[in-house]
Design a protein around this motif. Structure first.
Motif, PDB file in Angstrom:
ATOM      1  N   GLU A  10      -0.260   2.340  12.256  1.00  0.00           N
ATOM      2  CA  GLU A  10      -1.074   1.419  13.053  1.00  0.00           C
ATOM      3  C   GLU A  10      -1.148   0.076  12.329  1.00  0.00           C
ATOM      4  OE1 GLU A  10      -4.895   2.928  14.318  1.00  0.00           O
ATOM      5  OE2 GLU A  10      -4.191   4.987  14.072  1.00  0.00           O
ATOM      6  N   PRO A  11      -0.452  -0.966  12.826  1.00  0.00           N
ATOM      7  CA  PRO A  11      -0.404  -2.245  12.102  1.00  0.00           C
ATOM      8  C   PRO A  11      -1.779  -2.846  11.820  1.00  0.00           C
ATOM      9  CG  PRO A  11       1.233  -2.203  13.855  1.00  0.00           C
ATOM     10  CD  PRO A  11       0.374  -0.989  14.041  1.00  0.00           C
ATOM     11  N   LEU A  14      -3.450  -0.868   9.037  1.00  0.00           N
ATOM     12  CA  LEU A  14      -2.716  -1.124   7.796  1.00  0.00           C
ATOM     13  C   LEU A  14      -3.124  -2.478   7.216  1.00  0.00           C
ATOM     14  CD1 LEU A  14      -0.594   0.652   6.380  1.00  0.00           C
ATOM     15  CD2 LEU A  14       1.174  -0.793   7.387  1.00  0.00           C
ATOM     16  N   ARG A  15      -3.229  -3.480   8.087  1.00  0.00           N
ATOM     17  CA  ARG A  15      -3.625  -4.821   7.649  1.00  0.00           C
ATOM     18  C   ARG A  15      -5.068  -4.816   7.132  1.00  0.00           C
ATOM     19  NH1 ARG A  15      -6.083  -9.322   9.979  1.00  0.00           N
ATOM     20  NH2 ARG A  15      -5.375 -11.343   9.132  1.00  0.00           N
ATOM     21  N   ALA A  16      -5.971  -4.133   7.854  1.00  0.00           N
ATOM     22  CA  ALA A  16      -7.373  -4.088   7.440  1.00  0.00           C
ATOM     23  C   ALA A  16      -7.522  -3.404   6.084  1.00  0.00           C
ATOM     24  CB  ALA A  16      -8.208  -3.362   8.490  1.00  0.00           C
ATOM     25  N   LEU A  17      -6.802  -2.320   5.885  1.00  0.00           N
ATOM     26  CA  LEU A  17      -6.869  -1.615   4.605  1.00  0.00           C
ATOM     27  C   LEU A  17      -6.296  -2.467   3.479  1.00  0.00           C
ATOM     28  CD1 LEU A  17      -5.903   1.986   5.747  1.00  0.00           C
ATOM     29  CD2 LEU A  17      -8.113   1.263   4.823  1.00  0.00           C
ATOM     30  N   ILE A  19      -6.237  -5.751   3.290  1.00  0.00           N
ATOM     31  CA  ILE A  19      -7.186  -6.826   2.980  1.00  0.00           C
ATOM     32  C   ILE A  19      -8.365  -6.294   2.164  1.00  0.00           C
ATOM     33  CG2 ILE A  19      -8.884  -8.387   4.020  1.00  0.00           C
ATOM     34  CD1 ILE A  19      -6.868  -8.757   6.351  1.00  0.00           C
ATOM     35  N   ASN A  20      -8.909  -5.151   2.604  1.00  0.00           N
ATOM     36  CA  ASN A  20     -10.067  -4.591   1.912  1.00  0.00           C
ATOM     37  C   ASN A  20      -9.726  -4.096   0.516  1.00  0.00           C
ATOM     38  OD1 ASN A  20     -12.772  -4.193   3.600  1.00  0.00           O
ATOM     39  ND2 ASN A  20     -11.050  -4.167   5.032  1.00  0.00           N
ATOM     40  N   LEU A  21      -8.545  -3.539   0.336  1.00  0.00           N
ATOM     41  CA  LEU A  21      -8.122  -3.093  -0.990  1.00  0.00           C
ATOM     42  C   LEU A  21      -7.924  -4.278  -1.927  1.00  0.00           C
ATOM     43  CD1 LEU A  21      -5.685  -0.301   0.167  1.00  0.00           C
ATOM     44  CD2 LEU A  21      -7.556   0.079  -1.451  1.00  0.00           C
ATOM     45  N   HIS A  22      -7.260  -5.330  -1.434  1.00  0.00           N
ATOM     46  CA  HIS A  22      -7.069  -6.528  -2.257  1.00  0.00           C
ATOM     47  C   HIS A  22      -8.414  -7.135  -2.646  1.00  0.00           C
ATOM     48  CE1 HIS A  22      -2.779  -6.834  -2.432  1.00  0.00           C
ATOM     49  NE2 HIS A  22      -2.613  -6.992  -1.119  1.00  0.00           N
ATOM     50  N   ALA A  23      -9.367  -7.128  -1.708  1.00  0.00           N
ATOM     51  CA  ALA A  23     -10.683  -7.715  -1.986  1.00  0.00           C
ATOM     52  C   ALA A  23     -11.415  -6.965  -3.088  1.00  0.00           C
ATOM     53  CB  ALA A  23     -11.529  -7.725  -0.709  1.00  0.00           C
ATOM     54  N   ARG A  24     -11.056  -5.687  -3.285  1.00  0.00           N
ATOM     55  CA  ARG A  24     -11.690  -4.870  -4.331  1.00  0.00           C
ATOM     56  C   ARG A  24     -10.796  -4.723  -5.553  1.00  0.00           C
ATOM     57  NH1 ARG A  24     -13.482  -3.539   0.631  1.00  0.00           N
ATOM     58  NH2 ARG A  24     -15.625  -2.779   0.896  1.00  0.00           N
ATOM     59  N   ASP A  25      -9.802  -5.614  -5.647  1.00  0.00           N
ATOM     60  CA  ASP A  25      -8.927  -5.701  -6.834  1.00  0.00           C
ATOM     61  C   ASP A  25      -8.007  -4.506  -7.015  1.00  0.00           C
ATOM     62  OD1 ASP A  25      -9.922  -8.223  -7.608  1.00  0.00           O
ATOM     63  OD2 ASP A  25     -11.647  -7.286  -8.582  1.00  0.00           O
ATOM     64  N   TYR A  26      -7.586  -3.892  -5.906  1.00  0.00           N
ATOM     65  CA  TYR A  26      -6.531  -2.883  -5.971  1.00  0.00           C
ATOM     66  C   TYR A  26      -5.192  -3.536  -5.639  1.00  0.00           C
ATOM     67  CZ  TYR A  26     -10.227   0.701  -5.711  1.00  0.00           C
ATOM     68  OH  TYR A  26     -11.333   1.490  -5.950  1.00  0.00           O
ATOM     69  N   ALA A  27      -4.127  -3.064  -6.269  1.00  0.00           N
ATOM     70  CA  ALA A  27      -2.778  -3.441  -5.858  1.00  0.00           C
ATOM     71  C   ALA A  27      -2.371  -2.513  -4.714  1.00  0.00           C
ATOM     72  CB  ALA A  27      -1.804  -3.316  -7.022  1.00  0.00           C
ATOM     73  N   VAL A  28      -1.657  -3.044  -3.726  1.00  0.00           N
ATOM     74  CA  VAL A  28      -1.404  -2.289  -2.497  1.00  0.00           C
ATOM     75  C   VAL A  28       0.086  -2.155  -2.218  1.00  0.00           C
ATOM     76  CG1 VAL A  28      -1.927  -2.095  -0.038  1.00  0.00           C
ATOM     77  CG2 VAL A  28      -3.563  -3.211  -1.560  1.00  0.00           C
ATOM     78  N   LEU A  29       0.497  -0.927  -1.932  1.00  0.00           N
ATOM     79  CA  LEU A  29       1.816  -0.636  -1.386  1.00  0.00           C
ATOM     80  C   LEU A  29       1.600  -0.092   0.017  1.00  0.00           C
ATOM     81  CD1 LEU A  29       3.075   1.428  -4.459  1.00  0.00           C
ATOM     82  CD2 LEU A  29       3.540  -0.989  -4.037  1.00  0.00           C
ATOM     83  N   THR A  30       2.471  -0.411   0.958  1.00  0.00           N
ATOM     84  CA  THR A  30       2.291   0.087   2.320  1.00  0.00           C
ATOM     85  C   THR A  30       3.567   0.747   2.824  1.00  0.00           C
ATOM     86  OG1 THR A  30       2.942  -2.029   3.342  1.00  0.00           O
ATOM     87  CG2 THR A  30       0.583  -1.686   2.884  1.00  0.00           C
ATOM     88  N   ALA A  31       3.384   1.681   3.748  1.00  0.00           N
ATOM     89  CA  ALA A  31       4.509   2.354   4.403  1.00  0.00           C
ATOM     90  C   ALA A  31       4.067   2.728   5.811  1.00  0.00           C
ATOM     91  CB  ALA A  31       4.919   3.596   3.631  1.00  0.00           C
ATOM     92  N   ALA A  32       4.970   2.565   6.775  1.00  0.00           N
ATOM     93  CA  ALA A  32       4.660   2.871   8.168  1.00  0.00           C
ATOM     94  C   ALA A  32       5.305   4.166   8.636  1.00  0.00           C
ATOM     95  CB  ALA A  32       5.111   1.715   9.074  1.00  0.00           C
ATOM     96  N   THR A  33       6.133   4.781   7.784  1.00  0.00           N
ATOM     97  CA  THR A  33       6.783   6.046   8.123  1.00  0.00           C
ATOM     98  C   THR A  33       6.704   6.991   6.934  1.00  0.00           C
ATOM     99  OG1 THR A  33       8.983   5.430   7.309  1.00  0.00           O
ATOM    100  CG2 THR A  33       8.432   4.802   9.591  1.00  0.00           C
ATOM    101  N   GLY A  34       6.937   8.264   7.200  1.00  0.00           N
ATOM    102  CA  GLY A  34       6.938   9.242   6.134  1.00  0.00           C
ATOM    103  C   GLY A  34       8.056   9.016   5.139  1.00  0.00           C
TER     104      GLY A  34
END
Length: 224
Positions: A10-11, A14-17, A19-34
């Motif tokens: 769900e784009p 994925l975008r909301a997560l 943004i929220n992760l970056h705001a809490r100082d996490y580094a983020v990797l994303t994937a849309a498929t298994g």
């Protein structure tokens, strides 16, 4: 900085997560498929995974099993599947926690912090504090403000299972199986009785437990 792998098709979510992760100082990797998720996790091992079960190419349960085949990284499922069967299946497959969509972002991050606090590959603690009680695991003793607190052998078994994985949800069926045997997996009333007893002995306010937490229909967790 903790690296978090977010797996969802769900784009907007994925975008909301992200943004929220970056705001809490996490580094983020994303994937849309298994397939992307497994490839990304193998290339740069994340500190935790937020995983949707309903992906276009692979079932989330298979991804959990695939990751668990080689890693103990924390996995929190974020899914629209809300039945107890789905939750228990994901936890039995190796997930550490399960949140049903839609969820509150603050709750997600509380659970993420909890699984990241879990010791990985370290020697297990020999003493644990629960409220104003000190639990000495090797000595099998509990000391409270008024002196020793007696636990039954069954209470000790249950408490030991919960304390072994702080912040991690332990499925009720797993506790029943390990304490009473496979034939007891459907007798959740056993656990309700014993957890009520443990809370009376260890929680400052047994009616509002802060450390021995129930996830209705799923299992229990110890929150330090």
């Amino acid at each position: 900085m903790n690296h978090i792998l977010v797996v969802d098709d769900e784009p907007q979510l994925l975008r909301a997560l992200r943004i929220n992760l970056h705001a809490r100082d996490y580094a983020v990797l994303t994937a849309a498929t298994g397939a992307e998720a497994l490839e990304s996790a193998g290339r740069l091992i994340p500190d935790a995974v937020l995983l949707d079960l309903g992906l276009p190419d692979l079932d989330g349960m298979d991804i959990i099993r695939g990751l668990r085949a080689w890693s103990a990284m924390p996995i929190i499922v974020l899914s629209g599947r809300s039945t107890t069967v789905d939750k228990v299946s994901a936890l039995d497959a190796g997930a550490d926690d399960y949140l049903t969509k839609p969820f509150v972002m603050d709750e997600l991050f509380a659970r993420l912090r909890a699984v990241l606090r879990r010791p990985g590959g370290e020697e297990a603690a020999t003493t644990v504090t629960i409220g104003n009680h000190l639990v000495d695991l090797p000595a099998t003793t509990v000391t409270g403000p008024d002196g020793p607190v007696r636990l039954t052998p069954t209470e000790w078994k249950i408490l030991t299972l919960l304390l072994a994985t702080p912040g991690r949800l332990v499925p009720g069926r797993q506790i029943l199986r390990e304490v009473w045997g496979p034939e007891a997996e459907e007798h959740g009333n056993y656990l309700r009785v014993y957890l009520a007893g443990l809370r009376r002995k260890l929680e400052p306010d047994p009616t509002r437990p802060r450390h021995l937490i129930t996830e209705p229909g799923i299992g229990y967790r110890f929150e330090p």
